[in-house]
Design a protein around this motif. Structure first.
Motif, PDB file in Angstrom:
ATOM      1  N   ALA B  63       4.785  44.486   3.947  1.00 47.40           N
ATOM      2  CA  ALA B  63       4.617  43.169   3.325  1.00 47.40           C
ATOM      3  C   ALA B  63       5.225  43.159   1.924  1.00 47.40           C
ATOM      4  CB  ALA B  63       3.138  42.805   3.266  1.00 47.40           C
ATOM      5  N   SER B  64       5.100  44.260   1.184  1.00 42.85           N
ATOM      6  CA  SER B  64       5.692  44.327  -0.155  1.00 42.85           C
ATOM      7  C   SER B  64       7.202  44.256  -0.070  1.00 42.85           C
ATOM      8  CB  SER B  64       5.287  45.625  -0.852  1.00 42.85           C
ATOM      9  OG  SER B  64       3.902  45.683  -1.006  1.00 42.85           O
ATOM     10  N   GLY B  65       7.760  44.952   0.926  1.00 42.13           N
ATOM     11  CA  GLY B  65       9.207  44.898   1.120  1.00 42.13           C
ATOM     12  C   GLY B  65       9.665  43.472   1.364  1.00 42.13           C
ATOM     13  N   PHE B  66       8.974  42.783   2.246  1.00 37.44           N
ATOM     14  CA  PHE B  66       9.313  41.387   2.528  1.00 37.44           C
ATOM     15  C   PHE B  66       9.166  40.545   1.267  1.00 37.44           C
ATOM     16  CE2 PHE B  66       8.539  42.063   7.214  1.00 37.44           C
ATOM     17  CZ  PHE B  66       9.825  41.722   7.584  1.00 37.44           C
ATOM     18  N   SER B  67       8.087  40.761   0.556  1.00 41.30           N
ATOM     19  CA  SER B  67       7.821  39.965  -0.642  1.00 41.30           C
ATOM     20  C   SER B  67       8.948  40.113  -1.653  1.00 41.30           C
ATOM     21  CB  SER B  67       6.497  40.406  -1.258  1.00 41.30           C
ATOM     22  OG  SER B  67       6.333  39.833  -2.523  1.00 41.30           O
ATOM     23  N   LEU B  68       9.517  41.306  -1.714  1.00 43.90           N
ATOM     24  CA  LEU B  68      10.563  41.572  -2.703  1.00 43.90           C
ATOM     25  C   LEU B  68      11.911  41.029  -2.238  1.00 43.90           C
ATOM     26  CD1 LEU B  68      10.097  42.994  -5.346  1.00 43.90           C
ATOM     27  CD2 LEU B  68      10.983  45.085  -4.341  1.00 43.90           C
ATOM     28  N   VAL B  69      12.167  41.149  -0.936  1.00 43.10           N
ATOM     29  CA  VAL B  69      13.491  40.804  -0.418  1.00 43.10           C
ATOM     30  C   VAL B  69      13.614  39.317  -0.133  1.00 43.10           C
ATOM     31  CG1 VAL B  69      15.090  41.164   1.487  1.00 43.10           C
ATOM     32  CG2 VAL B  69      13.861  43.097   0.516  1.00 43.10           C
ATOM     33  N   ARG B  70      12.573  38.756   0.489  1.00 44.70           N
ATOM     34  CA  ARG B  70      12.662  37.366   0.931  1.00 44.70           C
ATOM     35  C   ARG B  70      12.580  36.401  -0.235  1.00 44.70           C
ATOM     36  NH1 ARG B  70      10.729  36.648   6.547  1.00 44.70           N
ATOM     37  NH2 ARG B  70      10.346  34.520   5.888  1.00 44.70           N
ATOM     38  N   LYS B  71      13.265  35.272  -0.100  1.00 51.71           N
ATOM     39  CA  LYS B  71      13.229  34.266  -1.158  1.00 51.71           C
ATOM     40  C   LYS B  71      12.001  33.362  -1.008  1.00 51.71           C
ATOM     41  CE  LYS B  71      17.125  34.473  -3.701  1.00 51.71           C
ATOM     42  NZ  LYS B  71      16.883  35.915  -3.875  1.00 51.71           N
ATOM     43  N   HIS B  72      11.566  33.150   0.249  1.00 59.10           N
ATOM     44  CA  HIS B  72      10.443  32.249   0.480  1.00 59.10           C
ATOM     45  C   HIS B  72       9.195  33.031   0.869  1.00 59.10           C
ATOM     46  CE1 HIS B  72      13.265  28.996   0.159  1.00 59.10           C
ATOM     47  NE2 HIS B  72      14.048  29.654   0.977  1.00 59.10           N
ATOM     48  N   ARG B  73       8.062  32.431   0.669  1.00 57.59           N
ATOM     49  CA  ARG B  73       6.781  33.025   1.006  1.00 57.59           C
ATOM     50  C   ARG B  73       6.560  34.372   0.325  1.00 57.59           C
ATOM     51  NH1 ARG B  73       3.738  30.789   4.272  1.00 57.59           N
ATOM     52  NH2 ARG B  73       2.634  32.701   4.738  1.00 57.59           N
ATOM     53  N   THR B  74       7.204  34.564  -0.821  1.00 62.96           N
ATOM     54  CA  THR B  74       7.043  35.807  -1.571  1.00 62.96           C
ATOM     55  C   THR B  74       5.577  36.063  -1.882  1.00 62.96           C
ATOM     56  OG1 THR B  74       8.903  34.870  -2.732  1.00 62.96           O
ATOM     57  CG2 THR B  74       8.184  37.023  -3.431  1.00 62.96           C
ATOM     58  N   LEU B  75       4.898  35.005  -2.333  1.00 61.47           N
ATOM     59  CA  LEU B  75       3.503  35.170  -2.736  1.00 61.47           C
ATOM     60  C   LEU B  75       2.628  35.438  -1.527  1.00 61.47           C
ATOM     61  CD1 LEU B  75       2.994  32.468  -5.480  1.00 61.47           C
ATOM     62  CD2 LEU B  75       3.465  34.890  -5.696  1.00 61.47           C
ATOM     63  N   GLY B  76       2.923  34.784  -0.390  1.00 54.74           N
ATOM     64  CA  GLY B  76       2.131  34.990   0.823  1.00 54.74           C
ATOM     65  C   GLY B  76       2.176  36.446   1.251  1.00 54.74           C
ATOM     66  N   PHE B  77       3.369  37.003   1.285  1.00 57.46           N
ATOM     67  CA  PHE B  77       3.502  38.410   1.668  1.00 57.46           C
ATOM     68  C   PHE B  77       2.765  39.311   0.686  1.00 57.46           C
ATOM     69  CE2 PHE B  77       7.306  37.091   4.162  1.00 57.46           C
ATOM     70  CZ  PHE B  77       6.878  37.604   5.373  1.00 57.46           C
ATOM     71  N   ASP B  78       2.872  38.968  -0.589  1.00 61.10           N
ATOM     72  CA  ASP B  78       2.214  39.792  -1.591  1.00 61.10           C
ATOM     73  C   ASP B  78       0.700  39.759  -1.437  1.00 61.10           C
ATOM     74  OD1 ASP B  78       2.061  41.308  -4.141  1.00 61.10           O
ATOM     75  OD2 ASP B  78       1.031  39.473  -4.775  1.00 61.10           O
ATOM     76  N   ARG B  79       0.163  38.596  -1.076  1.00 63.38           N
ATOM     77  CA  ARG B  79      -1.291  38.503  -0.883  1.00 63.38           C
ATOM     78  C   ARG B  79      -1.724  39.354   0.295  1.00 63.38           C
ATOM     79  NH1 ARG B  79      -0.611  32.485  -1.093  1.00 63.38           N
ATOM     80  NH2 ARG B  79      -0.478  32.056  -3.315  1.00 63.38           N
TER      81      ARG B  79
END
Lengths: 44, 245, 228, 226
Positions: B63-79
């Protein structure tokens, strides 16, 4: 049963702590969600 | 409307039912192990929590990887990453405690400096640090960026720790208590109970992560809602200020 | 004001629309629309707590944007803060000096990193009236005004495209103030854009082409002074 | 490269003027070595533990030096400006790591000498080459990881306690590797010199991994804080 104390302690601690976390989470959720209007919540 | 939905309610009920079955089976239905004796009953809680704790940290990393790479839903992945780490840390604490109780019965000591235990301990401390960092940042965007980087660095750290600990132990092996490693010969019901344990703890994990991730979302949202009011208040104050001058 | 925003085209040094910056839940900027063309000299006025410093820090890429859109020198502040930082020279509340290096060493360090020569350092120190004795003193032992001048000298050495100065006149005597005004004017003549803040109670010294007044995190007045 | 050297030189100039390392960190690390000896209170035990104690003292000293290194940058918000000047923030990372490495390496030399004098550790023959290699690779690793986590906690409240909590678990492989390899160099009977070289290789891998990770991660970590 041998070592019943240790075995019981293991289970009580594991399930107990998870239960406590669940309860704390629910209580905090109830408290916070009353302050945020429903239309903001993505899961509603 | 709180953080509960139909999905979490179903999950919760299923979790309670499977857990009840596991407890009954672990204490009353399964026999004592030939080698380990009754201490095997701890295993039905210990092994699943350990597996789910590792699963939790994998989830955090992904999820952290996605949060860092993706432009959208960054906060969702981080949560999700944060919630998963919180539950993972609790599960791992339980793994360590039940493991040492089991060790006391089987090995006669609470702790063995064996590679797996040592790595697990370091993993635990690492994610405690990760959670500490998450608490520092109030701004969700900054929190997401910083904690994602920390989580990915942890992914880098763990194999290094594991490898060096394995190497350390293999060079320093004092042939000793570890002989009774406790090869478990599981019969059908024992295996099924262990499997049910994994299911039960997975359900608890998913339930907890869903709720806690929404909890973080709520506190982030609360700030946003508060901000709207604060902006209007400030703008109103500004307008009256203009009239005054 | 709205027409200003609309007519500012690609030559805008700063282009803000609906900018909100929240600091710990408090909207320091509560919806700012603003356009500054490149080469302009702008004074930002306002009482304490009206959001002047936050506006500068936002344009320097140091404070994240909460809402709205902001472009600085054509770069999106929301997504490319690193790029913004490299184009902008900010003199904030802090001077950014190392207190254990001398004033000269501080400026020299900046010069070295941006590829300026020793002669540029001497020229900058000279322009800001940092004499040899002060230049050889540890920054930590300097007075507030001397530290301010040293920091300004670093900024002169940097030759940034956009200068953002937070109360640069504070702590300077009147001779130094007019010297500073000269430096800022010269910077705009060579193509740089300069935005600086002054406290509302300060009288504006020389004529400033444009004065923007902030009140409670919004632009309250935007006055163009037509050249005399 | 020039930028990296300029930043390192700036840090070392400041260190030379303030003598933080010389006046505070070296005495602190030596004190740690003495206190360990007093606590263990047995000469054969101290000799066996010598390598581990040296590297534990190094770890503690690293925490102090990293804090100091970033306090310099944040005291007057110099880091904010610095990140604007440089073409790439990884240069700031390597510059600060380089100055930290120089300081840590000198400290390591002092501590090894102290171990020889206080603990009776011996270094002979091939052990000398191994020891120098270990001191180099391990302090490079310490400097890189220290700088990486130093910028994470720079500007944060409670950074004094956060830095060890984050950095020490990451430094565990380094502690293990450096200790074993140093033991081998000290001529311990539990580990031979060839095994010591294997550990030195691990330390080199560790330094490379965290060097690249640090270069990549420094930018998002150092990005502005309000």
């Amino acid at each position: 049963m041998k070592d019943l104390g240790f075995i019981l302690a293991s289970w009580v601690m594991t399930l107990g702590s998870i239960g406590v976390l669940a309860l704390v989470t629910l209580r905090r959720a109830r408290e916070l969600s009353s302050r945020v209007p429903d239309e903001h919540k993505p899961w509603v | 409307m709180t953080t509960g939905t139909a999905a979490t309610r179903v999950l919760g009920v299923l979790a309670i039912i499977t857990t009840a079955w596991v407890v009954v089976s672990a204490f009353f239905l399964t026999p004592a192990d030939v080698v380990q004796g009754d201490s095997v009953r701890i295993m039905y809680a210990h092994v699943p929590t350990a597996w789910i704790a590792y699963l939790a940290f994998v989830t955090t990393a992904v999820a952290s990887g996605f949060s860092l790479v993706r432009k959208h839903r960054t906060l969702g992945f981080d949560r999700v990453a944060g919630a998963s780490a919180e539950v993972g840390v609790l599960f791992m604490a339980m793994t360590l405690i039940t493991g040492s109780l089991w060790g006391r019965i089987t090995w006669g000591t609470f702790w063995q400096w064996d590679p797996r235990l040592t790595t697990t301990l370091f993993l635990f401390v690492t994610y405690v640090g990760y959670l500490a960092i998450r608490r520092v940042d109030v701004d969700p965007v900054r929190r997401a960026r910083r904690s994602s980087v920390i989580a990915l660095l942890a992914v880098l750290e763990i194999p290094l720790v594991h490898f060096s600990v394995v190497l350390w132990r293999s060079l320093h092996q004092e042939a000793s208590v570890l002989n009774t490693d406790g090869d478990v010969r599981l019969d059908g019901l024992m295996l099924f109970t262990l499997f049910s344990g994994v299911v039960a703890f997975t359900l608890m994990f998913v339930w907890l992560v869903m709720h806690r991730q929404r909890l973080t979302a709520l506190s982030d949202l609360e700030r946003v809602v508060g901000l709207d009011a604060a902006i209007s208040a400030r703008r109103a104050e500004g307008v009256s200020g203009i009239h005054a001058t | 004001m709205a027409s200003d925003t609309a007519k500012a085209g690609s030559d805008a040094a700063i282009l803000l629309s609906g900018v909100v910056v929240a600091l710990g839940g408090f909207p320091a900027l509560a919806g700012v629309d603003l356009a500054v063309r490149s080469g302009e000299l702008v004074a930002l006025r306002g009482a304490n707590g009206t959001g002047k410093s936050t506006l500068l820090r936002l344009c320097a890429g140091l404070t994240p944007l909460t809402r709205g859109s902001a472009r600085v020198l054509g770069v999106d502040v929301a997504t490319q803060r690193d790029t913004v930082r490299s184009l902008v020279g900010l003199l904030g509340h802090d001077n950014g000096l190392y207190s254990d290096l001398t004033a000269r060493e501080n400026v020299q360090f900046v010069a070295h990193l941006v590829g300026a020569g020793t002669s540029d350092v001497d020229a900058a120190l000279d322009r800001l009236g940092v004499d040899a004795r002060v230049a050889a003193t540890r920054a930590g032992a300097l007075s507030a005004g001397q530290r301010r001048r040293t920091a300004l000298a670093s900024l002169v050495v940097r030759r940034a495209q956009l200068w953002l100065l937070d109360e640069p006149h504070a702590g300077l005597d009147s001779a130094a103030r007019s010297e500073l005004d000269g430096i800022l004017r010269e910077a705009t003549r060579s193509g740089a854009t300069v935005v600086y803040t002054t406290h509302e109670s300060d009288a504006l010294g020389a004529t400033v082409p444009r004065t923007i007044t902030l009140t409670s995190g919004v632009v309250a007045r935007d006055v163009m002074e037509h050249s005399r | 490269m020039n930028t990296v050297l300029a930043i390192a030189r700036k840090d070392l100039t400041i260190e030379w003027r303030t003598r933080t390392l010389l006046a505070r960190v070296v005495p602190f690390a030596l004190l740690v070595l003495v206190l360990f000896a007093v606590a263990l209170d047995s000469e054969p035990l101290i000799l066996r533990a010598a390598a581990g104690l040296v590297w534990l003292a190094m770890l503690f000293a690293t925490m102090l030096l990293v804090q100091r290194s970033f306090d310099l940058e944040t005291a007057d918000s110099a880091l904010d400006a610095l990140l604007g000047f440089v073409s790439s923030s990884s240069k700031v990372f390597f510059g600060k790591a380089l100055s930290l490495f120089v300081q840590l390496f000198s400290l390591a030399v002092v501590l090894v000498c102290a171990a020889v004098v206080l603990y009776g550790a011996r270094v002979e023959g091939g052990g000398v080459v191994l020891l120098v290699t270990v001191l180099l690779t391990a302090t490079v690793g310490l400097a890189l990881v220290g700088t990486l986590y130093g910028v994470v906690v720079a500007n944060m409240n409670g950074r004094d306690s956060l830095l060890p909590l984050l950095a020490l678990p990451v430094l565990a492989p380094l502690l293990i590797g450096a200790t074993r390899a140093t033991e081998a160099a000290f001529g311990s009977d539990t580990i031979d010199v060839s095994n010591g070289w294997a550990w030195a290789a691990l330390l080199a891998v560790y330094a490379v991994v965290f060097g690249s990770a640090g270069a990549a991660a420094f930018a998002p970590l150092a990005q502005g804080d309000s």
